[in-house]
Design a protein around this motif. Structure first.
Motif, PDB file in Angstrom:
ATOM      1  N   GLY A   1       0.824  -1.191   0.000  1.00 22.41           N
ATOM      2  CA  GLY A   1       0.000   0.000   0.000  1.00 22.41           C
ATOM      3  C   GLY A   1       0.862   1.246   0.000  1.00 22.41           C
ATOM      4  N   PHE A   2       0.272   2.358  -0.443  1.00 20.52           N
ATOM      5  CA  PHE A   2       1.026   3.604  -0.550  1.00 20.52           C
ATOM      6  C   PHE A   2       0.071   4.756  -0.315  1.00 20.52           C
ATOM      7  N   MET A   3       0.520   5.765   0.458  1.00 20.41           N
ATOM      8  CA  MET A   3      -0.320   6.923   0.728  1.00 20.41           C
ATOM      9  C   MET A   3       0.546   8.153   0.897  1.00 20.41           C
ATOM     10  N   THR A   4       0.121   9.262   0.259  1.00 21.59           N
ATOM     11  CA  THR A   4       0.775  10.548   0.455  1.00 21.59           C
ATOM     12  C   THR A   4      -0.208  11.491   1.122  1.00 21.59           C
ATOM     13  N   PHE A   5       0.344  12.349   1.987  1.00 15.99           N
ATOM     14  CA  PHE A   5      -0.477  13.217   2.825  1.00 15.99           C
ATOM     15  C   PHE A   5       0.003  14.643   2.701  1.00 15.99           C
ATOM     16  N   HIS A   6      -0.906  15.544   2.360  1.00 18.14           N
ATOM     17  CA  HIS A   6      -0.694  16.987   2.240  1.00 18.14           C
ATOM     18  C   HIS A   6       0.438  17.306   1.262  1.00 18.14           C
ATOM     19  N   PHE A   7       1.507  17.977   1.712  1.00 13.37           N
ATOM     20  CA  PHE A   7       2.493  18.515   0.772  1.00 13.37           C
ATOM     21  C   PHE A   7       3.167  17.416  -0.051  1.00 13.37           C
ATOM     22  N   ALA A   8       3.163  16.184   0.446  1.00 17.43           N
ATOM     23  CA  ALA A   8       3.762  15.083  -0.315  1.00 17.43           C
ATOM     24  C   ALA A   8       3.010  14.790  -1.609  1.00 17.43           C
ATOM     25  N   THR A   9       1.797  15.351  -1.758  1.00 16.61           N
ATOM     26  CA  THR A   9       1.050  15.162  -3.004  1.00 16.61           C
ATOM     27  C   THR A   9       1.431  16.196  -4.060  1.00 16.61           C
ATOM     28  N   TYR A  10       2.163  17.248  -3.673  1.00 15.11           N
ATOM     29  CA  TYR A  10       2.673  18.240  -4.626  1.00 15.11           C
ATOM     30  C   TYR A  10       3.926  17.667  -5.284  1.00 15.11           C
ATOM     31  N   ILE A  11       3.882  17.461  -6.601  1.00 13.63           N
ATOM     32  CA  ILE A  11       4.943  16.731  -7.267  1.00 13.63           C
ATOM     33  C   ILE A  11       5.562  17.554  -8.397  1.00 13.63           C
ATOM     34  N   PRO A  12       6.895  17.632  -8.464  1.00 14.00           N
ATOM     35  CA  PRO A  12       7.533  18.228  -9.638  1.00 14.00           C
ATOM     36  C   PRO A  12       7.226  17.385 -10.875  1.00 14.00           C
ATOM     37  N   TYR A  13       7.112  18.045 -12.004  1.00 12.76           N
ATOM     38  CA  TYR A  13       6.685  17.353 -13.219  1.00 12.76           C
ATOM     39  C   TYR A  13       7.620  16.208 -13.599  1.00 12.76           C
ATOM     40  N   HIS A  14       8.926  16.330 -13.300  1.00 13.68           N
ATOM     41  CA  HIS A  14       9.842  15.257 -13.722  1.00 13.68           C
ATOM     42  C   HIS A  14       9.675  13.994 -12.882  1.00 13.68           C
ATOM     43  N   PHE A  15       8.835  14.033 -11.827  1.00 14.76           N
ATOM     44  CA  PHE A  15       8.500  12.819 -11.086  1.00 14.76           C
ATOM     45  C   PHE A  15       7.059  12.384 -11.356  1.00 14.76           C
ATOM     46  N   ALA A  16       6.455  12.912 -12.416  1.00 13.17           N
ATOM     47  CA  ALA A  16       5.052  12.614 -12.697  1.00 13.17           C
ATOM     48  C   ALA A  16       4.821  11.129 -12.947  1.00 13.17           C
ATOM     49  N   THR A  17       5.761  10.464 -13.587  1.00 13.54           N
ATOM     50  CA  THR A  17       5.586   9.032 -13.880  1.00 13.54           C
ATOM     51  C   THR A  17       5.430   8.231 -12.605  1.00 13.54           C
ATOM     52  N   GLN A  18       6.336   8.461 -11.637  1.00  8.82           N
ATOM     53  CA  GLN A  18       6.218   7.749 -10.358  1.00  8.82           C
ATOM     54  C   GLN A  18       4.927   8.132  -9.635  1.00  8.82           C
ATOM     55  N   ALA A  19       4.589   9.410  -9.652  1.00  6.05           N
ATOM     56  CA  ALA A  19       3.395   9.862  -8.946  1.00  6.05           C
ATOM     57  C   ALA A  19       2.141   9.187  -9.492  1.00  6.05           C
ATOM     58  N   LEU A  20       2.051   9.061 -10.804  1.00  2.00           N
ATOM     59  CA  LEU A  20       0.884   8.425 -11.404  1.00  2.00           C
ATOM     60  C   LEU A  20       0.892   6.921 -11.170  1.00  2.00           C
ATOM     61  N   ASN A  21       2.051   6.291 -11.310  1.00  7.61           N
ATOM     62  CA  ASN A  21       2.121   4.842 -11.133  1.00  7.61           C
ATOM     63  C   ASN A  21       1.885   4.430  -9.689  1.00  7.61           C
ATOM     64  N   TRP A  22       2.381   5.216  -8.756  1.00  7.91           N
ATOM     65  CA  TRP A  22       2.310   4.829  -7.355  1.00  7.91           C
ATOM     66  C   TRP A  22       1.029   5.308  -6.697  1.00  7.91           C
ATOM     67  N   ASN A  23       0.573   6.505  -7.066  1.00  8.50           N
ATOM     68  CA  ASN A  23      -0.532   7.131  -6.338  1.00  8.50           C
ATOM     69  C   ASN A  23      -1.767   7.376  -7.191  1.00  8.50           C
ATOM     70  N   GLY A  24      -1.647   7.162  -8.497  1.00  9.40           N
ATOM     71  CA  GLY A  24      -2.790   7.374  -9.379  1.00  9.40           C
ATOM     72  C   GLY A  24      -3.034   8.825  -9.731  1.00  9.40           C
ATOM     73  N   GLY A  25      -2.417   9.745  -8.992  1.00 16.55           N
ATOM     74  CA  GLY A  25      -2.614  11.164  -9.232  1.00 16.55           C
ATOM     75  C   GLY A  25      -1.677  11.991  -8.378  1.00 16.55           C
ATOM     76  N   TYR A  26      -1.609  13.268  -8.689  1.00 20.81           N
ATOM     77  CA  TYR A  26      -0.763  14.189  -7.938  1.00 20.81           C
ATOM     78  C   TYR A  26      -1.241  15.603  -8.215  1.00 20.81           C
ATOM     79  N   VAL A  27      -0.753  16.550  -7.415  1.00 17.91           N
ATOM     80  CA  VAL A  27      -1.048  17.958  -7.654  1.00 17.91           C
ATOM     81  C   VAL A  27       0.179  18.582  -8.303  1.00 17.91           C
ATOM     82  N   ASP A  28      -0.018  19.194  -9.457  1.00 17.34           N
ATOM     83  CA  ASP A  28       1.069  19.714 -10.270  1.00 17.34           C
ATOM     84  C   ASP A  28       1.733  20.910  -9.587  1.00 17.34           C
TER      85      ASP A  28
END
Length: 324
Positions: A119-146
């Motif tokens: 399982g994986f969970m991000t909380f508050h500021f950890a959901t703010y992702i730089p664009y060059h980590f978008a692949t991991q953010a989508l694969n691991w969390n399904g979404g992110y805040v740009d």
């Protein structure tokens, strides 16, 4: 017979890393990793929040055969502890800091945990992702805040602090068991980017007052999907893995005082347990607020936040923050 036994052992060794993790004594293991502090007292209290959640989880009468671990400053010194985690929760600053600014080796290590169904969970500021980590953010969390692109070349915080009603787009989801619609004052990150087609995504919480443009308020409201700030992600099942990984993105969590609200506390605890494949009762996981003194009695004094040698160099703490 010996040959068959040897083959069976080799197969077990090959596929063991893909199995759902349990501790040696068969307990479900929840790991919470807290990042360093960057705001004044009462905000971005990652250390305090992780410690509070540990005590709440440890004392919940709804949970049995569960072990919880908390690590400070962004990453455990011995990362092998994550290999037996059923879920990993990051409560931290995001962007170029933790958890997304890891070395390639650390990224690969965490990818291995994702691949086995952790399982994986991000909380508050950890959901703010730089664009060059978008692949991991989508694969691991399904979404992110740009945070910094590609739609805007400089950092642009899609966030708004306001008091607003919280509604449930999918009220039958287990994470919402026992949780009632509520009103809260919070700093919301919103307009998340999701995987193509929203495949596997279930929006869970929506802040109805969020405007279309966070810089103009009041103004036209954002769309219901754009107002989503809390979602579940049933990750694609990996070949050879019996467990389908589960993830949660929770963009709220700015104010520590909100943990005193029963519904706020319950939805987060439900979410953590859901990512660990724990059953969620119809009334939700039982939670009870505990104050700082009680947490310190259970776990010892809250340590002052330190810059971990495992983290990259970052700006100093906000001058408004003073160590205890």
């Amino acid at each position: 017979m010996k040959t068959r036994a040897l083959v069976a052992l080799l197969v077990l060794c090959l596929f063991a890393p893909l199995a759902h993790a349990r501790t040696a004594d068969g307990r479900t293991k929840i790991v919470m990793i807290a990042g360093t502090k960057s705001h004044g007292p009462g905000a971005h209290e990652y250390l305090k929040s992780a410690r509070l959640l540990k005590v709440i989880l440890d004392r919940s009468p709804s949970l049995h055969n569960v072990v919880t671990e908390v690590y400070y400053d962004g990453w455990p010194t011995d990362q092998t502890t994550l290999e037996t985690a059923d879920t990993v929760v990051f409560l931290s600053d995001g962007m170029q800091w933790s958890p997304w600014a890891w070395s390639p080796e650390r990224i690969a290590f965490m990818q291995g945990q994702i691949d086995r169904g952790c399982g994986f969970m991000t909380f508050h500021f950890a959901t703010y992702i730089p664009y060059h980590f978008a692949t991991q953010a989508l694969n691991w969390n399904g979404g992110y805040v740009d945070y910094d692109g590609p739609t805007h070349p400089i950092p642009y915080f899609t966030q708004k602090t306001l008091t607003t009603e919280i509604t449930f787009p999918n009220p039958s989801h287990p994470v919402l068991h026992g949780v009632h619609p509520f009103q809260i004052r919070e700093e919301f990150y919103y307009k998340p980017t999701f995987v193509d087609g929203m495949t596997g995504i279930t929006p869970l919480l929506r802040a109805t007052g969020l405007p279309a443009d966070p810089k103009i308020f009041p103004g036209p409201l954002a769309t219901p999907l754009e107002q989503t700030f809390f979602w579940a992600y049933d990750r694609p099942k990996q070949q050879g893995n019996k467990v389908q990984g589960r993830s949660i993105g929770a963009t709220f969590g700015h104010y520590y005082a909100n943990w005193q609200m029963d519904d706020y506390r319950k939805v987060v605890v439900n979410a953590i347990c859901w990512t660990a494949h724990l059953p969620i009762p119809k009334t939700g996981i039982a939670t009870t607020w505990v104050d700082d003194q009680t947490v310190d009695q259970a776990l010892g004094p809250t340590p002052a936040p330190n810059l971990s040698p495992l983290e990259p160099t970052r700006p100093p703490l906000d001058p408004a923050y003073t160590r205890k």
